[in-house]
Design a protein around this motif. Structure first.
Motif, PDB file in Angstrom:
ATOM      1  N   THR A   1     -12.553   0.840   5.720  1.00 57.82           N
ATOM      2  CA  THR A   1     -11.579  -0.242   5.592  1.00 57.82           C
ATOM      3  C   THR A   1     -12.278  -1.595   5.630  1.00 57.82           C
ATOM      4  O   THR A   1     -13.397  -1.719   6.129  1.00 57.82           O
ATOM      5  CB  THR A   1     -10.533  -0.191   6.730  1.00 57.82           C
ATOM      6  OG1 THR A   1     -11.188  -0.347   7.981  1.00 57.82           O
ATOM      7  CG2 THR A   1      -9.737   1.106   6.697  1.00 57.82           C
TER       8      THR A   1
ATOM      9  N   ILE B   1      -4.599  -3.372   0.080  1.00 56.51           N
ATOM     10  CA  ILE B   1      -5.688  -2.582  -0.481  1.00 56.51           C
ATOM     11  C   ILE B   1      -6.345  -3.394  -1.589  1.00 56.51           C
ATOM     12  O   ILE B   1      -5.669  -4.101  -2.334  1.00 56.51           O
ATOM     13  CB  ILE B   1      -5.176  -1.215  -0.992  1.00 56.51           C
ATOM     14  CG1 ILE B   1      -6.346  -0.289  -1.336  1.00 56.51           C
ATOM     15  CG2 ILE B   1      -4.202  -1.377  -2.150  1.00 56.51           C
ATOM     16  CD1 ILE B   1      -5.950   1.167  -1.488  1.00 56.51           C
TER      17      ILE B   1
ATOM     18  N   LEU C   1      -2.404  -1.907   8.734  1.00 60.62           N
ATOM     19  CA  LEU C   1      -2.746  -1.787   7.323  1.00 60.62           C
ATOM     20  C   LEU C   1      -1.906  -2.807   6.564  1.00 60.62           C
ATOM     21  O   LEU C   1      -0.674  -2.752   6.594  1.00 60.62           O
ATOM     22  CB  LEU C   1      -2.434  -0.369   6.841  1.00 60.62           C
ATOM     23  CG  LEU C   1      -2.682  -0.057   5.372  1.00 60.62           C
ATOM     24  CD1 LEU C   1      -4.165  -0.191   5.025  1.00 60.62           C
ATOM     25  CD2 LEU C   1      -2.200   1.365   5.060  1.00 60.62           C
TER      26      LEU C   1
ATOM     27  N   THR D   1       1.589   4.823   1.015  1.00 58.98           N
ATOM     28  CA  THR D   1       1.117   5.658   2.119  1.00 58.98           C
ATOM     29  C   THR D   1       1.928   6.943   2.204  1.00 58.98           C
ATOM     30  O   THR D   1       3.037   7.037   1.657  1.00 58.98           O
ATOM     31  CB  THR D   1       1.214   4.915   3.468  1.00 58.98           C
ATOM     32  OG1 THR D   1       2.588   4.640   3.755  1.00 58.98           O
ATOM     33  CG2 THR D   1       0.406   3.633   3.458  1.00 58.98           C
TER      34      THR D   1
ATOM     35  N   PRO E   1      -4.791   4.207   8.930  1.00 62.22           N
ATOM     36  CA  PRO E   1      -5.358   5.093   7.910  1.00 62.22           C
ATOM     37  C   PRO E   1      -6.193   6.215   8.524  1.00 62.22           C
ATOM     38  O   PRO E   1      -7.034   5.974   9.384  1.00 62.22           O
ATOM     39  CB  PRO E   1      -6.267   4.163   7.091  1.00 62.22           C
ATOM     40  CG  PRO E   1      -5.832   2.783   7.410  1.00 62.22           C
ATOM     41  CD  PRO E   1      -5.270   2.831   8.798  1.00 62.22           C
TER      42      PRO E   1
ATOM     43  N   VAL F   1       0.852  -1.181   0.000  1.00 61.09           N
ATOM     44  CA  VAL F   1       0.000   0.000   0.000  1.00 61.09           C
ATOM     45  C   VAL F   1       0.894   1.238   0.000  1.00 61.09           C
ATOM     46  O   VAL F   1       1.810   1.340   0.808  1.00 61.09           O
ATOM     47  CB  VAL F   1      -0.914   0.034   1.245  1.00 61.09           C
ATOM     48  CG1 VAL F   1      -1.854   1.221   1.186  1.00 61.09           C
ATOM     49  CG2 VAL F   1      -1.694  -1.262   1.376  1.00 61.09           C
TER      50      VAL F   1
ATOM     51  N   VAL G   1      -2.915   6.172   0.693  1.00 60.09           N
ATOM     52  CA  VAL G   1      -3.562   6.147   1.999  1.00 60.09           C
ATOM     53  C   VAL G   1      -2.742   7.024   2.932  1.00 60.09           C
ATOM     54  O   VAL G   1      -1.529   6.831   3.078  1.00 60.09           O
ATOM     55  CB  VAL G   1      -3.671   4.713   2.555  1.00 60.09           C
ATOM     56  CG1 VAL G   1      -4.322   4.719   3.926  1.00 60.09           C
ATOM     57  CG2 VAL G   1      -4.446   3.819   1.595  1.00 60.09           C
TER      58      VAL G   1
ATOM     59  N   PRO H   1      -8.847  -0.024   1.687  1.00 61.32           N
ATOM     60  CA  PRO H   1      -7.695  -0.460   2.474  1.00 61.32           C
ATOM     61  C   PRO H   1      -8.091  -1.653   3.350  1.00 61.32           C
ATOM     62  O   PRO H   1      -9.205  -1.709   3.862  1.00 61.32           O
ATOM     63  CB  PRO H   1      -7.362   0.762   3.331  1.00 61.32           C
ATOM     64  CG  PRO H   1      -7.951   1.918   2.583  1.00 61.32           C
ATOM     65  CD  PRO H   1      -9.196   1.370   1.938  1.00 61.32           C
TER      66      PRO H   1
END
Length: 143
Positions: A72, A105, A102, A7, A38, A5, A30, A95
């Protein structure tokens, strides 16, 4: 699900988030707090429609054009549950959390590609797209 992901911190300048999207070839970033949770989602559309089209400052923090709160999903949810969550919240990116972490996604493209059944993929894609872009489907196209 995509495990990696992209970020950024919420106070990252919007132009830096746009460059991150370009460099990583993604359509969303994110925004995460110091604990990696998140706190916002910025998409390429957020940057163009909410910031640039209104002559916003590219130096402004990414959180100024982010979608909050972040919807999420859970790591253990199945494909249909993820798609239903995306449809009900009118989102194209979800996500994925494993507890407080996390871990990935899920995007509309992931759902379409990974179903393995073209008819199911087409239906899920259409359902999510209609939820996300109702005006496009029901006004501009005459549906």
């Amino acid at each position: 699900m995509t495990a990696e992901v992209v970020t950024a911190p919420p106070d990252e300048p919007a132009h830096a988030v746009a460059a991150l999207m370009r460099d990583r070839n993604v359509g969303s970033v994110v925004l995460v707090d110091e604990g990696g949770r998140p706190v916002g989602m910025v998409t390429d559309r957020d940057l163009t429609v909410d910031l640039l089209a209104d002559a916003g400052d590219p130096e402004s923090p990414a959180e100024s054009c982010a979608t909050v709160p972040v919807v999420t999903g859970r790591l253990d949810m199945d494909l249909e549950e993820a798609a239903a969550l995306m449809v009900s919240h009118r989102i194209r990116r979800l996500p994925v959390m494993d507890g407080e972490d996390l871990v990935g996604i899920v995007t509309l493209d992931d759902i379409a590609v990974r179903t393995g059944n073209i008819e199911i993929a087409q239906q899920i894609t259409a359902d999510v797209a209609r939820a996300v872009f109702p005006e496009f489907y029901f006004h501009q196209r005459g549906g």
